[in-house]
Design an enzyme around this catalytic site. Structure first.
Site, PDB file in Angstrom:
ATOM      1  N   CYS A 192      -3.568 -38.213 -26.458  1.00  0.00           N
ATOM      2  CA  CYS A 192      -2.407 -37.998 -25.609  1.00  0.00           C
ATOM      3  C   CYS A 192      -2.913 -37.932 -24.174  1.00  0.00           C
ATOM      4  CB  CYS A 192      -1.640 -36.750 -26.014  1.00  0.00           C
ATOM      5  SG  CYS A 192      -2.572 -35.219 -25.873  1.00  0.00           S
ATOM      6  N   HIS A 242     -27.725 -13.672 -24.768  1.00  0.00           N
ATOM      7  CA  HIS A 242     -26.691 -12.975 -25.543  1.00  0.00           C
ATOM      8  C   HIS A 242     -27.319 -11.737 -26.188  1.00  0.00           C
ATOM      9  CE1 HIS A 242     -23.627 -12.191 -28.609  1.00  0.00           C
ATOM     10  NE2 HIS A 242     -22.833 -13.043 -27.973  1.00  0.00           N
TER      11      HIS A 242
END
Length: 632
Positions: A30, A554
């Site tokens: 799209c 992290h």
């Protein structure tokens, strides 16, 4: 991305991450998304694709694996499509394609059919808006031949909309494109329009003894769509039963002589009645409770966009234009779009982070053209509060506008700031007034809310610290000009990334690197560069070196659940840092008391941009020990 090979590389990476050609049932696109239907999908594929350079995010909705790319989706689609062969050699149909739910199939069909030509309709709508403005300024312009020429150019895509639908629907349903176009072209034939006019005037015309209705099909949506859908079954039957020698002639012959009359007799009248019924249902709400209609569309339209199911309203909107020459849905839709643009502007004005400003400017520009996915995924939804402020502002603006009965009088393929002129009409002078007031509220209110309430960007305190002891020269491998060394950000036991008890890190989905089971509570910069990301919960920091290497540190696994409690930041998002500078400290015992691990992955998130990431041979390391080597 600016080079052909970048699009090709991204297409190959997406294909590999989702499980290869064998796992793909269909592919479409799209305005901003590559839409895949997969046989099977898992969180690992979603994480891997979302982490690819050039991908904004991944959304799984409507039975589709939607890769949000933005303005370059066309180039990525063109690179991706040749990589997969989706048709069965004998039937021309998808191999082993699961049916999925009815809703998912409808959404997928609407997306596949309308998305490829939405920019054509948008361009035609803008031309109509320009003609409206020019006629207001120059009163006699509408009587000129120039106006007439531009007018019929602007209306041509809508008049012959069934042919556009035939082309894209034929691709979606795997039908011979020329047969589909021939059948749909018959529906918009001037001869049929003349016959329908005679029927409407009272003349009786029949086909094989059955009376014909006066339904016309210019600008129609559902009749050609259902025609091509049923044609897909008829064509497969004909291909199986007709001899190969005469098949090229008689498959199109029987297709046309069966499908066109069937559509005029049955499919057309029923589907047209259905489309008009849905449109009338919405119009009843808009006419009798306009504030409620505005509240729903202005407040929740962008939520629908997030899940990529927004194409489902297109037949209703087009039916409104065909039946009444106006539509209020797109008026409220425009206000919702502008509210997200306002939220982005609010973030740009409020943030001190240069990277956030840069992303905001790019996303805001696409929002001006009615495309909000970059704004949503890149800015407003990322920080959450701006998205909520945008939805609230869109609702408020649409409710206020509803008191002025706003309408669009020309279809806007991508409703947004540039299509506001479509709301001008001398027969409804209050329409544009309501639109301007509503959009002003939608634009300004989120800016004000963000300046007063903030938008969720982490507020951190800068603490002046003494850099850690420089790395002893003997501990650093000599680097060539095409190599860069990454130092350990904390002391501890080295753990191979594959042994980290977290699938996302262990699989390499986030990138290549190593993990450290810490023996200290201080995290330092592994190189000189800048802070590009600080998690709102303080447990993760993203850095970029001066040469462009991007590293994620992290601290712990699943520590996002601790909401930042065990962590103390010593730098700001966007700050410049030197190698060895303290970034954050943490309370390891507090993390472990919650049953969580302190093992800390150190990930090169843009490892695909380099030839190799070499992990040093260490069992334990001290902070600032050379631990990774990046080969450029």
């Amino acid at each position: 991305m600016s080079k052909v090979r970048d699009y090709q590389q991204l297409a190959h990476s997406i294909l590999e991450a989702v499980g290869g050609e064998d796992n793909i049932i269909s592919v479409a696109r799209c305005a901003t998304r590559l839409r895949l239907v997969l046989k099977r999908s898992d969180a690992k594929a979603k994480e891997q694709v979302a982490a690819l350079p050039g991908v904004i995010t991944v959304v799984e909705s409507g039975g589709q694996f939607q890769v949000v790319i933005g303005q370059h989706v066309g180039e990525v689609y063109e690179a991706f499509r040749p990589l997969v062969s989706l048709e069965d050699e004998e039937t021309g149909q998808p191999n082993n394609a699961p049916k999925g739910t009815i809703l998912n199939r409808i959404i997928a069909t609407m997306s596949a059919v309308f998305a490829p030509f939405v920019y054509i309709l948008a361009a035609a709508g803008i031309l109509q808006g320009v003609l409206i403005l020019t006629s207001l300024v120059f009163k006699d312009f509408a009587a000129t031949g120039t106006y007439e020429v531009f007018s019929f150019i602007s209306w041509a895509p809508f008049t012959f909309l069934p042919i556009f639908i035939a082309i894209t629907a034929a691709n979606h349903f795997k039908v011979n494109q020329f047969i589909a176009v021939a059948c749909s072209a018959a529906l918009v034939s001037p001869t049929w329009a003349e016959m329908a006019g005679r029927i409407t005037s009272g003349e009786s015309i029949s086909f094989i003894g059955i009376a014909l209705s006066g339904t016309t099909y210019t600008s129609s949506v559902l009749p050609p769509l259902f025609l091509v859908w049923l044609l897909s079954y008829l064509e497969r039957f004909l291909n199986r039963t007709i001899n190969d020698v005469i098949k090229p002639l008689f498959v199109p012959f029987f297709s046309m002589v069966i499908m066109v009359p069937l559509t005029i007799l049955v499919i057309g009248p029923i589907t047209t009645l259905g489309a008009e019924g849905i449109a009338n249902g919405y119009n009843y709400l808009a006419e009798n409770a306009p504030a409620l209609a505005g509240l729903i569309i202005g407040g929740f339209w962008q939520v629908i966009v997030i899940f990529g199911v927004h194409w489902g309203v297109t037949p209703m909107v087009l039916a409104n234009f065909e039946q009444y020459g106006r539509d209020s849905f797109q008026a409220y839709q425009t206000i919702a779009v502008i509210a997200q643009v306002g939220a982005v502007i609010g973030v740009i004005l409020k943030t001190r982070n240069k990277e956030t400003k840069k992303v905001g400017v790019s996303a805001g520009l696409t929002g001006i053209f009615g495309i909000t996915e970059p704004a949503i995924y890149g800015v407003t939804l990322r920080f959450k509060k701006p998205f909520i402020y945008g939805c609230i502002s869109g609702a408020v603006g649409a409710v206020v506008a509803s008191f002025f009965k706003p309408y669009y009088f020309a279809y806007a393929g991508l409703p947004g700031p540039l299509t506001l002129v479509n709301g001008i009409s001398s027969d409804y002078p209050s329409s544009i007034i309501g639109l301007l007031i509503g959009t002003a509220i939608a634009l300004i209110l989120p800016i004000v809310l963000i300046q007063i309430l903030g938008f969720g960007e982490e507020k951190v305190v800068t603490v002046t610290t003494t850099p850690a002891t420089p790395v002893p020269a003997q501990e650093v491998s000599a680097t060539l000009t095409n190599e860069e060394t990454i130092q350990a950000p904390l002391a501890g036991q080295v753990v191979p990334l594959s042994d980290v008890p977290d699938e996302v890190f262990a699989s390499g989905a986030m990138g290549q690197g190593v993990a450290i089971r810490p023996t200290s509570n201080t995290v330092v910069a592994p190189f000189s560069g800048s802070v590009v990301m600080i998690a709102p919960t303080k447990h993760a920091i993203g850095l970029r070196s001066t040469s462009g290497v991007e590293v994620l540190i992290h601290v712990g696994l699943e520590t996002v659940a601790l909401n930042g409690t065990p962590f103390t930041l010593h730098v700001e998002d966007g700050a410049s840092v030197e190698a060895g500078q303290t970034l954050l400290t943490f309370d390891a015992s507090a993390i472990e008391q919650h049953g969580l691990q302190t093992i800390t992955p150190v990930i090169v998130t843009n490892a695909s941009s380099y030839a190799e990431v070499i992990v040093g041979q260490h069992e334990t390391v001290e902070a600032n020990t050379a631990i990774l080597t990046i080969v450029k």
